[in-house]
Scaffold this motif. Structure first.
Motif, PDB file in Angstrom:
ATOM      1  N   TYR B  33      10.283 -48.898  19.601  1.00  0.00           N
ATOM      2  CA  TYR B  33       9.463 -47.735  19.938  1.00  0.00           C
ATOM      3  C   TYR B  33       9.826 -46.545  19.039  1.00  0.00           C
ATOM      4  O   TYR B  33       8.967 -45.894  18.449  1.00  0.00           O
ATOM      5  CB  TYR B  33       9.657 -47.371  21.422  1.00  0.00           C
ATOM      6  CG  TYR B  33       9.092 -46.014  21.791  1.00  0.00           C
ATOM      7  CD1 TYR B  33       7.722 -45.844  21.996  1.00  0.00           C
ATOM      8  CD2 TYR B  33       9.921 -44.909  21.918  1.00  0.00           C
ATOM      9  CE1 TYR B  33       7.199 -44.595  22.310  1.00  0.00           C
ATOM     10  CE2 TYR B  33       9.412 -43.664  22.235  1.00  0.00           C
ATOM     11  CZ  TYR B  33       8.052 -43.503  22.430  1.00  0.00           C
ATOM     12  OH  TYR B  33       7.542 -42.266  22.734  1.00  0.00           O
ATOM     13  N   LEU B  34      11.140 -46.301  18.911  1.00  0.00           N
ATOM     14  CA  LEU B  34      11.605 -45.159  18.113  1.00  0.00           C
ATOM     15  C   LEU B  34      11.186 -45.286  16.651  1.00  0.00           C
ATOM     16  O   LEU B  34      10.802 -44.307  16.019  1.00  0.00           O
ATOM     17  CB  LEU B  34      13.129 -45.062  18.190  1.00  0.00           C
ATOM     18  CG  LEU B  34      13.691 -44.146  19.264  1.00  0.00           C
ATOM     19  CD1 LEU B  34      15.206 -44.183  19.255  1.00  0.00           C
ATOM     20  CD2 LEU B  34      13.233 -42.704  19.070  1.00  0.00           C
ATOM     21  N   LYS B  35      11.252 -46.501  16.126  1.00  0.00           N
ATOM     22  CA  LYS B  35      10.905 -46.715  14.713  1.00  0.00           C
ATOM     23  C   LYS B  35       9.414 -46.442  14.484  1.00  0.00           C
ATOM     24  O   LYS B  35       9.059 -45.683  13.585  1.00  0.00           O
ATOM     25  CB  LYS B  35      11.251 -48.162  14.320  1.00  0.00           C
ATOM     26  CG  LYS B  35      11.200 -48.405  12.827  1.00  0.00           C
ATOM     27  CD  LYS B  35      11.691 -49.796  12.491  1.00  0.00           C
ATOM     28  CE  LYS B  35      11.765 -50.048  11.003  1.00  0.00           C
ATOM     29  NZ  LYS B  35      10.604 -49.637  10.235  1.00  0.00           N
ATOM     30  N   THR B  36       8.563 -47.013  15.344  1.00  0.00           N
ATOM     31  CA  THR B  36       7.113 -46.825  15.198  1.00  0.00           C
ATOM     32  C   THR B  36       6.751 -45.339  15.310  1.00  0.00           C
ATOM     33  O   THR B  36       5.994 -44.803  14.495  1.00  0.00           O
ATOM     34  CB  THR B  36       6.360 -47.585  16.322  1.00  0.00           C
ATOM     35  OG1 THR B  36       6.866 -48.912  16.359  1.00  0.00           O
ATOM     36  CG2 THR B  36       4.884 -47.600  16.113  1.00  0.00           C
ATOM     37  N   GLU B  37       7.308 -44.688  16.324  1.00  0.00           N
ATOM     38  CA  GLU B  37       6.939 -43.293  16.572  1.00  0.00           C
ATOM     39  C   GLU B  37       7.503 -42.357  15.499  1.00  0.00           C
ATOM     40  O   GLU B  37       6.877 -41.355  15.167  1.00  0.00           O
ATOM     41  CB  GLU B  37       7.392 -42.861  17.973  1.00  0.00           C
ATOM     42  CG  GLU B  37       6.696 -43.620  19.100  1.00  0.00           C
ATOM     43  CD  GLU B  37       5.170 -43.539  19.065  1.00  0.00           C
ATOM     44  OE1 GLU B  37       4.627 -42.431  18.973  1.00  0.00           O
ATOM     45  OE2 GLU B  37       4.512 -44.600  19.115  1.00  0.00           O
ATOM     46  N   SER B  38       8.672 -42.685  14.963  1.00  0.00           N
ATOM     47  CA  SER B  38       9.243 -41.854  13.893  1.00  0.00           C
ATOM     48  C   SER B  38       8.361 -41.933  12.655  1.00  0.00           C
ATOM     49  O   SER B  38       8.163 -40.936  11.946  1.00  0.00           O
ATOM     50  CB  SER B  38      10.656 -42.327  13.521  1.00  0.00           C
ATOM     51  OG  SER B  38      11.468 -42.276  14.644  1.00  0.00           O
ATOM     52  N   GLU B  39       7.815 -43.110  12.390  1.00  0.00           N
ATOM     53  CA  GLU B  39       6.910 -43.257  11.243  1.00  0.00           C
ATOM     54  C   GLU B  39       5.655 -42.411  11.434  1.00  0.00           C
ATOM     55  O   GLU B  39       5.192 -41.750  10.516  1.00  0.00           O
ATOM     56  CB  GLU B  39       6.542 -44.733  11.044  1.00  0.00           C
ATOM     57  CG  GLU B  39       7.614 -45.473  10.254  1.00  0.00           C
ATOM     58  CD  GLU B  39       7.525 -46.990  10.376  1.00  0.00           C
ATOM     59  OE1 GLU B  39       6.497 -47.487  10.862  1.00  0.00           O
ATOM     60  OE2 GLU B  39       8.512 -47.654   9.989  1.00  0.00           O
ATOM     61  N   LYS B  40       5.145 -42.423  12.683  1.00  0.00           N
ATOM     62  CA  LYS B  40       3.958 -41.601  12.981  1.00  0.00           C
ATOM     63  C   LYS B  40       4.265 -40.116  12.748  1.00  0.00           C
ATOM     64  O   LYS B  40       3.450 -39.384  12.193  1.00  0.00           O
ATOM     65  CB  LYS B  40       3.536 -41.791  14.444  1.00  0.00           C
ATOM     66  CG  LYS B  40       2.780 -43.071  14.725  1.00  0.00           C
ATOM     67  CD  LYS B  40       2.182 -42.948  16.133  1.00  0.00           C
ATOM     68  CE  LYS B  40       1.997 -44.287  16.787  1.00  0.00           C
ATOM     69  NZ  LYS B  40       1.711 -44.175  18.224  1.00  0.00           N
ATOM     70  N   LEU B  41       5.451 -39.690  13.197  1.00  0.00           N
ATOM     71  CA  LEU B  41       5.836 -38.282  13.039  1.00  0.00           C
ATOM     72  C   LEU B  41       5.882 -37.912  11.556  1.00  0.00           C
ATOM     73  O   LEU B  41       5.423 -36.841  11.151  1.00  0.00           O
ATOM     74  CB  LEU B  41       7.214 -38.028  13.674  1.00  0.00           C
ATOM     75  CG  LEU B  41       7.287 -37.965  15.204  1.00  0.00           C
ATOM     76  CD1 LEU B  41       8.728 -37.985  15.680  1.00  0.00           C
ATOM     77  CD2 LEU B  41       6.588 -36.716  15.736  1.00  0.00           C
TER      78      LEU B  41
END
Lengths: 167, 112
Positions: B33-41
């Motif tokens: 989750y953290l990896k996907t969302e960090s990429e979005k950010l």
């Protein structure tokens, strides 16, 4: 000295063992609230409403339909929806993170009175240059991504609370 | 004595194994989750910078968008905090289940 330490260790070990057994007597330990279907559904509905609103602003940009005055109702409705959701999540025990995530949604869509720079979609709409013709495409698309990410955070946590039993 | 049997001697290891396995599985999801969302950010931040550079985003708008972006980053970490707590909770419950099974098998009836 060594003997005294040993004497202290035995009751400590025993106490820990008893504590563990007492905990085992409870069915399960809960550090985070249970999954709440109402929260899940409300978040999904508010997300859809907000996303549809932004799509509409994009489609009719430059017309009076996207002016702030024409869309006051949307902001009032979302404010009410989020207020109701805040009450709901606030009433659930062990729900600290979800309470915070709903608060962040409120700040991201409607604003934070303590931040004069602005933190929200509504404040982008309230800017003098956007009041009459709506928020321009690039700015709107960026805001939409951010708001969707705020919703994703809240929904992801709620779904994770299902704990595997009914996923 | 079979390898799977829980005894007073191996109880600690069994508790550790059960917790580790549960925590590992759940924490893997938090990391994803953290990896996907960090990429979005990162992508959104790039869009703000590019929009500002081309003039499509005004200074006032950029300031608001950056504040919104900070909020999104905060939300991602808050959600990850909740998910991590769920992983810890799963580990504790797996450990408790091992103790429960051990105690119940020793006393011969479901005491816990």
């Amino acid at each position: 000295m060594e003997k005294r330490t040993m004497n202290l260790m035995i009751p400590t070990k025993l106490a820990l063992m008893l504590l563990f057994l007492a905990l085992a007597g409870c069915t399960t330990v809960r550090l985070v609230s249970d999954y709440d279907e109402v929260t899940d559904k409300s978040l999904t509905e508010i997300q859809k409403k907000t996303d549809d609103f932004m799509e509409n602003l994009s489609k009719h940009h430059g017309t009076s339909a996207t002016s702030l005055d024409s869309n006051k109702e949307f902001y009032e409705e979302i404010e009410r929806d989020l207020r109701i959701l805040s009450f709901r999540v606030g009433a659930v025990p062990n729900n600290k993170q979800t309470i915070e995530l709903v608060e962040n949604l409120k700040v991201g869509i409607l604003g934070d009175p303590s931040n004069p720079t602005g933190t929200s979609l509504k404040e982008l709409h309230q800017l003098q240059k956007n009041r009459d013709n709506g928020i321009p495409e690039t700015t709107l698309r960026i805001a939409q991504r951010i708001i969707n990410q705020l919703f994703t955070a809240a929904l992801s946590l709620e779904i994770a609370k299902k704990r595997g039993e009914d996923k | 004595m079979s390898n799977g049997e829980i005894t007073a001697d191996n109880l600690g290891d069994k508790i550790f194994d059960a917790s580790k396995s549960e925590f590992g599985a759940k924490f893997g999801l938090v990391k994803k989750y953290l990896k996907t969302e960090s990429e979005k950010l990162a992508i959104t931040l790039r869009m703000i910078i590019e929009g500002r550079a081309t003039g499509e985003v005004t200074e006032e708008e950029a300031k608001i968008l950056l504040n919104m972006q900070k909020l999104a980053a905060k939300s991602v970490l808050t959600a990850a905090e909740g998910m991590s707590l769920l992983a810890v909770e799963a580990a504790i419950n797996a450990a408790l289940a091992v103790v429960k099974d051990f105690v119940n098998s020793k006393v011969g009836f479901p005491l816990l």
